[in-house]
Motif scaffolding. Structure first.
Motif, short mmCIF file in Angstrom:
data_model
loop_
_atom_site.label_atom_id
_atom_site.label_comp_id
_atom_site.label_asym_id
_atom_site.label_seq_id
_atom_site.Cartn_x
_atom_site.Cartn_y
_atom_site.Cartn_z
N ASP A 26 0.83 -1.20 0.00
CA ASP A 26 0.00 0.00 0.00
C ASP A 26 0.87 1.26 0.00
N SER A 69 -4.47 -10.04 -8.23
CA SER A 69 -5.68 -10.11 -7.41
C SER A 69 -6.56 -11.26 -7.86
N ARG A 104 -6.06 -1.47 -4.33
CA ARG A 104 -7.11 -1.93 -3.42
C ARG A 104 -7.56 -3.34 -3.77
N LEU A 105 -7.72 -3.63 -5.06
CA LEU A 105 -8.14 -4.97 -5.48
C LEU A 105 -7.13 -6.03 -5.03
N ASP A 108 -7.26 -6.35 -1.13
CA ASP A 108 -8.47 -7.06 -0.71
C ASP A 108 -8.35 -8.56 -0.96
N THR A 111 -5.89 -10.08 1.55
CA THR A 111 -6.47 -10.09 2.91
C THR A 111 -7.47 -11.24 3.05
N GLN A 112 -8.34 -11.39 2.06
CA GLN A 112 -9.35 -12.44 2.11
C GLN A 112 -8.73 -13.83 2.00
#
Length: 262
Positions: A26, A69, A104-105, A108, A111-112
């Motif tokens: 990030d 992603s 962000r994609l 995310d 993280t998931q």
């Protein structure tokens, strides 16, 4: 502590946690966008990627982040997703907004997934894990080196953050060099020693390139510099003259000339 060419302490630091890796992705992605925004023009050439402008550099990182992603979300170690499955692979509106969405994609998806989710990677033959955490680890380097590229393009290059740089040496050896296959020259040992205290003995042989945490025999050469400069030299962003080489300089030159550093 000053040590001679054939004597050094080897100490490899542990890989950062997934949360630390995500923070670095990030932060470095945002640093790239800040440099592009400060440039005031997207056609500024990028010295570290001579065929690219800042616009092309930003699109490259965004495409990479969007691709991975999907790779991480798929959790399929047997193959990469087709290009038509990548969401908005090229920007249609504001470039920096699209870039931020790309980051962000990726964050995310990682993280998931969590650190241990299996997935496809291009470095399968390297011996490095084919997991979401390994993807995150490589994406730190992708974002960090390209942020440096963008900063250099506007005449304001900054060292890589210490956490990214220290892990970046080991990651480059394990993935970037480890995936290249057999070392095509005489077997050799090289050590990379960071001013911050970490060091990495590297074995080069017909079995490939690998880190050797046992230390083993004395290296033919030891490369010394702050960790950021070691990473930037490995990625051929700065010349070898910017770091200290003790011992056989020629074997270091052969290593740096080998492999893909885009």
């Amino acid at each position: 502590m000053t040590v001679g060419p054939g004597c050094y302490n080897h100490r490899m630091t542990p890989t950062p946690s997934l949360s630390e890796l995500l923070s670095l992705i990030d932060e470095r992605s945002a640093a790239l966008r800040a440099a592009v925004d400060a440039a005031g023009a997207l056609d500024v050439p990028v010295p570290g990627c001579p065929d690219w402008s800042l616009r092309e550099l930003t699109i490259h990182l965004g495409e990479v982040q969007r691709f991975w992603s999907v790779v991480v979300a798929d959790a399929d170690p047997d193959g990469a997703p087709s290009h038509d499955r990548i969401p908005d692979p090229e920007p249609l509106g504001d470039l920096l907004t699209w870039s931020a969405e790309s980051t962000r994609l990726l964050l995310d998806a990682l993280t998931q997934a969590g650190p241990d989710r299996p997935c496809w990677t291009w470095w399968g033959p390297s011996g490095a894990p084919m997991t979401a955490a390994a993807v995150a680890r490589h994406q730190v380097q992708e974002a960090a080196v390209h942020a440096f590229d963008a900063q250099e393009a506007i005449g304001k290059p900054e060292p890589l953050p210490s956490a990214a740089a220290i892990d970046g040496v080991a990651e480059f050896v394990q993935v970037g060099l480890g995936s290249e296959g057999a070392w095509p020259h005489d077997p050799a040992r090289i050590a990379f020693a960071a001013a911050e205290g970490s060091s990495w003995p590297v074995e080069l042989s017909a079995e490939g390139v690998r880190l050797d945490p046992t230390g083993g025999a004395a290296p033919l050469a030891t490369v010394r510099a702050p960790a950021s400069d070691l990473v930037l030299a490995l990625y051929r962003r700065i010349p070898l003259d910017r770091v200290q080489v003790d011992g056989d300089r020629a074997v270091v030159e052969r290593l740096l000339a080998w492999g893909d550093t885009e």
